[in-house]
Design a protein around this motif. Structure first.
Motif, PDB file in Angstrom:
ATOM      1  N   ALA A 198      30.096  35.927  26.278  1.00  0.00           N
ATOM      2  CA  ALA A 198      31.072  36.113  25.203  1.00  0.00           C
ATOM      3  C   ALA A 198      32.384  35.407  25.522  1.00  0.00           C
ATOM      4  O   ALA A 198      32.984  34.756  24.655  1.00  0.00           O
ATOM      5  CB  ALA A 198      31.314  37.609  24.979  1.00  0.00           C
ATOM      6  N   PHE A 199      32.842  35.508  26.765  1.00  0.00           N
ATOM      7  CA  PHE A 199      34.102  34.861  27.132  1.00  0.00           C
ATOM      8  C   PHE A 199      33.946  33.346  27.117  1.00  0.00           C
ATOM      9  O   PHE A 199      34.831  32.633  26.614  1.00  0.00           O
ATOM     10  CB  PHE A 199      34.557  35.337  28.511  1.00  0.00           C
ATOM     11  N   ILE A 200      32.841  32.839  27.632  1.00  0.00           N
ATOM     12  CA  ILE A 200      32.633  31.389  27.659  1.00  0.00           C
ATOM     13  C   ILE A 200      32.503  30.834  26.247  1.00  0.00           C
ATOM     14  O   ILE A 200      32.930  29.707  25.964  1.00  0.00           O
ATOM     15  CB  ILE A 200      31.402  31.036  28.507  1.00  0.00           C
ATOM     16  N   SER A 201      31.958  31.610  25.329  1.00  0.00           N
ATOM     17  CA  SER A 201      31.901  31.175  23.931  1.00  0.00           C
ATOM     18  C   SER A 201      33.307  30.948  23.378  1.00  0.00           C
ATOM     19  O   SER A 201      33.566  29.955  22.674  1.00  0.00           O
ATOM     20  CB  SER A 201      31.161  32.219  23.085  1.00  0.00           C
ATOM     21  N   LYS A 202      34.232  31.841  23.727  1.00  0.00           N
ATOM     22  CA  LYS A 202      35.626  31.684  23.272  1.00  0.00           C
ATOM     23  C   LYS A 202      36.301  30.504  23.961  1.00  0.00           C
ATOM     24  O   LYS A 202      37.079  29.772  23.341  1.00  0.00           O
ATOM     25  CB  LYS A 202      36.398  32.975  23.542  1.00  0.00           C
ATOM     26  N   VAL A 203      36.015  30.322  25.251  1.00  0.00           N
ATOM     27  CA  VAL A 203      36.561  29.160  25.958  1.00  0.00           C
ATOM     28  C   VAL A 203      36.044  27.869  25.336  1.00  0.00           C
ATOM     29  O   VAL A 203      36.782  26.890  25.186  1.00  0.00           O
ATOM     30  CB  VAL A 203      36.194  29.218  27.459  1.00  0.00           C
ATOM     31  N   THR A 204      34.780  27.860  24.959  1.00  0.00           N
ATOM     32  CA  THR A 204      34.191  26.681  24.315  1.00  0.00           C
ATOM     33  C   THR A 204      34.897  26.362  23.011  1.00  0.00           C
ATOM     34  O   THR A 204      35.174  25.192  22.701  1.00  0.00           O
ATOM     35  CB  THR A 204      32.689  26.912  24.068  1.00  0.00           C
ATOM     36  N   ASP A 205      35.204  27.396  22.220  1.00  0.00           N
ATOM     37  CA  ASP A 205      35.951  27.180  20.978  1.00  0.00           C
ATOM     38  C   ASP A 205      37.319  26.573  21.264  1.00  0.00           C
ATOM     39  O   ASP A 205      37.769  25.656  20.563  1.00  0.00           O
ATOM     40  CB  ASP A 205      36.118  28.506  20.231  1.00  0.00           C
ATOM     41  N   HIS A 206      37.965  27.066  22.306  1.00  0.00           N
ATOM     42  CA  HIS A 206      39.268  26.528  22.681  1.00  0.00           C
ATOM     43  C   HIS A 206      39.142  25.070  23.102  1.00  0.00           C
ATOM     44  O   HIS A 206      39.927  24.211  22.688  1.00  0.00           O
ATOM     45  CB  HIS A 206      39.866  27.358  23.823  1.00  0.00           C
ATOM     46  N   ALA A 207      38.149  24.782  23.932  1.00  0.00           N
ATOM     47  CA  ALA A 207      37.961  23.413  24.415  1.00  0.00           C
ATOM     48  C   ALA A 207      37.662  22.456  23.264  1.00  0.00           C
ATOM     49  O   ALA A 207      38.121  21.302  23.256  1.00  0.00           O
ATOM     50  CB  ALA A 207      36.827  23.377  25.436  1.00  0.00           C
TER      51      ALA A 207
END
Length: 387
Positions: free
Chosen positions: A209-218
Motif C-alpha cells: 500500500a505504501f509503495i503504491s502511493k510512492v509510485t503515484d508520487h514518482a
C-alpha cells in the motif's frame, strides 16, 4: 532463500521465450498494447529490480527511483501532509538535512531533531501533529548507531510512520522492516546496492500500500530511473553480500590501524570496542561496523589535506559503497552547507576525513594510509626525510 541467494536470483527472468539467463535491458519508454510506460517505473527492468530489492528487505514491495534523494523525498512526501510534524535524528545525511530544514518547512511541515541514542528524550519532542519518525541506520559522516529498536517501538506506540535510511548498513547487516519493525526503508542505491560508482539511483521498500502511493508520487514528480540504470543496479546487487563483507572486514582493520597511529587524534567507527555504539552495533549488526569510518588528523586542515594529497590507492572523491576506496573531507563537500557553526554543533571537525572502504587488498590500503600519514609527519617536521 538466504540473502546471498536472493541477491543473485530474485527478480531474474524465469519464463522468457528467448531464454536469457541475465535480465535483458528493455530500453523502451512504452510497450505495445500493455499500457506499460516508463514514468511509473513499470518496465520489466524496474519490476525485476523492485522484486529483488523487496526480497532482500523482506517487504511486500519496493520501487527503484532516480536517486537516493528521490527515494528519501518520495517516502517523506508520501507519509506527510502540510501541517504535519516529523521527528528526525540530529545527525542526518546532508541532502536529507536540506530537504527537512528547507523544503519541508516551505511545504508547511515542521520538524524537531532528537538524539537518536537517547530514547528517553523523544517523548518530550512529540506533538499532536507528529506523524513520522525518521532515522538512519548508521549516520553520516560520524557513523553513529542510534537506538533503532527503540525508535521502531516508539513509533508503534505513538502511531507514527517509522522511516529509516539504511544505505550505510545495507540488507547484509540489517533488514530494518523485518528485523526491527520499521515501516519504510530507503536506500541510496548509488552506493552499496550498485557498488560500482557508475549509477545514481534510489530505492524504497515497504508495504504494498505504501509503495503504491510512492509510485503515484514518482509518476507525478518524474522520479523514474532509466531502464539501463535499473539493469546496472540489478547486476550490482548480485555481488552485494560479497562486497559488503569484505568492505566491513577491511574497514575494521583500517580503523584499528588508525586508532593506534600517532598522527590521528580520533577515530569514528562503531565496530571498535572503544566506540560508544559498540554494544548496539553488536546487537543490531552482529558486531560489524559497516564499510565507512572517519578520523581526525592531528595538525588540522593542512595536515588532513596533505594526507589526502599523498594517497595513492584510495581515491579522493565523494560517495561511498563502491569497489574502490573513496576518501573525502566532509567540511568541503557533503556537509559544506551546514556552515562552520552547524558543523561544530554536529561534531564535524574541519580536519575530519571520511573513508568509504572498497574491496582492494586490505594490506595495500593499510600501506597507503601509512605512507600518506608519514608524508604528513614529514611536512610537520615531526620526522625527517631520512626517517
Amino acid at each position: 532463500m538466504r540473502l546471498e541467494t536472493q541477491a543473485v536470483h530474485a527478480g531474474e527472468p524465469s519464463n522468457n521465450s528467448e531464454g536469457p539467463v541475465v535480465m535483458p535491458i528493455f530500453q523502451s519508454a512504452t510497450f505495445l498494447g500493455t499500457g506499460t510506460y516508463m514514468r511509473p517505473a513499470d518496465t520489466p527492468n524496474h519490476r525485476a529490480l523492485a522484486a529483488k530489492l523487496a526480497s532482500l528487505e523482506g517487504t511486500e514491495a519496493a520501487i527503484a527511483l532516480s536517486s537516493g534523494m528521490a527515494a528519501i523525498t518520495s517516502a517523506l512526501h508520501t507519509a506527510l501532509q502540510p501541517g504535519d510534524h516529523v521527528l528526525t535524528q540530529a545527525a542526518l545525511y546532508g541532502g536529507t538535512w536540506e530537504f527537512v530544514h528547507n523544503e519541508l518547512a516551505r511545504l508547511g511541515v515542521s520538524h524537531t531533531t532528537v538524539d537518536a541514542r537517547e530514547a528517553p528524550s523523544w517523548r518530550a519532542a512529540l506533538r499532536p501533529n507528529t506523524k513520522v519518525f525518521y532515522a538512519e541506520a548508521i549516520s553520516n559522516p560520524l557513523v553513529e548507531v542510534g537506538d533503532l529498536a527503540a525508535a521502531s517501538a516508539f513509533s508503534r506506540e505513538h502511531g507514527l510512520i517509522s522511516i529509516i535510511d539504511a544505505t550505510f548498513a545495507t540488507p547484509v547487516l540489517c533488514r530494518p522492516c523485518t528485523q526491527l519493525g520499521f515501516n519504510v526503508v530507503v536506500h541510496s542505491a548509488t552506493k552499496y546496492l550498485n557498488g560500482h560508482s557508475d549509477v545514481v539511483a534510489g530505492a524504497v521498500a515497504s508495504s504494498a500500500a505504501f509503495i503504491s502511493k510512492v509510485t503515484d508520487h514518482a509518476r507525478v514528480y518524474g522520479c523514474t530511473l532509466d531502464p539501463h540504470a535499473a539493469w546496472l543496479v540489478q547486476r550490482g546487487v548480485k555481488t552485494l553480500a560479497l562486497r559488503v563483507r569484505q568492505q566491513c572486514a577491511s574497514a575494521l582493520s583500517l580503523a584499528r590501524f588508525l586508532d593506534g597511529h600517532a598522527q590521528v587524534s580520533r577515530v569514528y567507527y562503531p565496530g571498535l570496542p572503544s566506540s560508544r555504539d559498540y554494544a548496539r552495533t553488536v546487537e543490531l549488526f552482529g558486531g560489524s561496523g559497516g564499510g565507512v569510518l572517519a578520523f581526525e588528523v592531528k595538525g588540522g586542515v593542512a595536515a588532513a589535506d596533505a594526507m589526502l594529497g599523498a594517497l595513492e590507492v584510495a581515491t579522493v572523491a565523494v560517495s561511498l559503497g563502491s569497489v574502490e576506496t573513496l576518501v573525502t573531507r566532509p567540511a568541503l563537500d557533503t556537509h559544506l552547507h551546514l556552515g562552520a557553526a552547524g558543523r561544530k554543533a554536529a561534531g564535524i571537525a574541519d580536519e575530519l576525513v571520511r573513508v568509504a572502504v572498497g574491496i582492494e587488498a586490505v594490506d595495500d590500503l593499510l600501506d597507503d594510509f601509512a605512507q600518506a600519514l608519514m608524508v604528513v609527519r614529514r611536512a610537520l617536521g615531526i620526522i625527517t626525510l631520512a626517517q
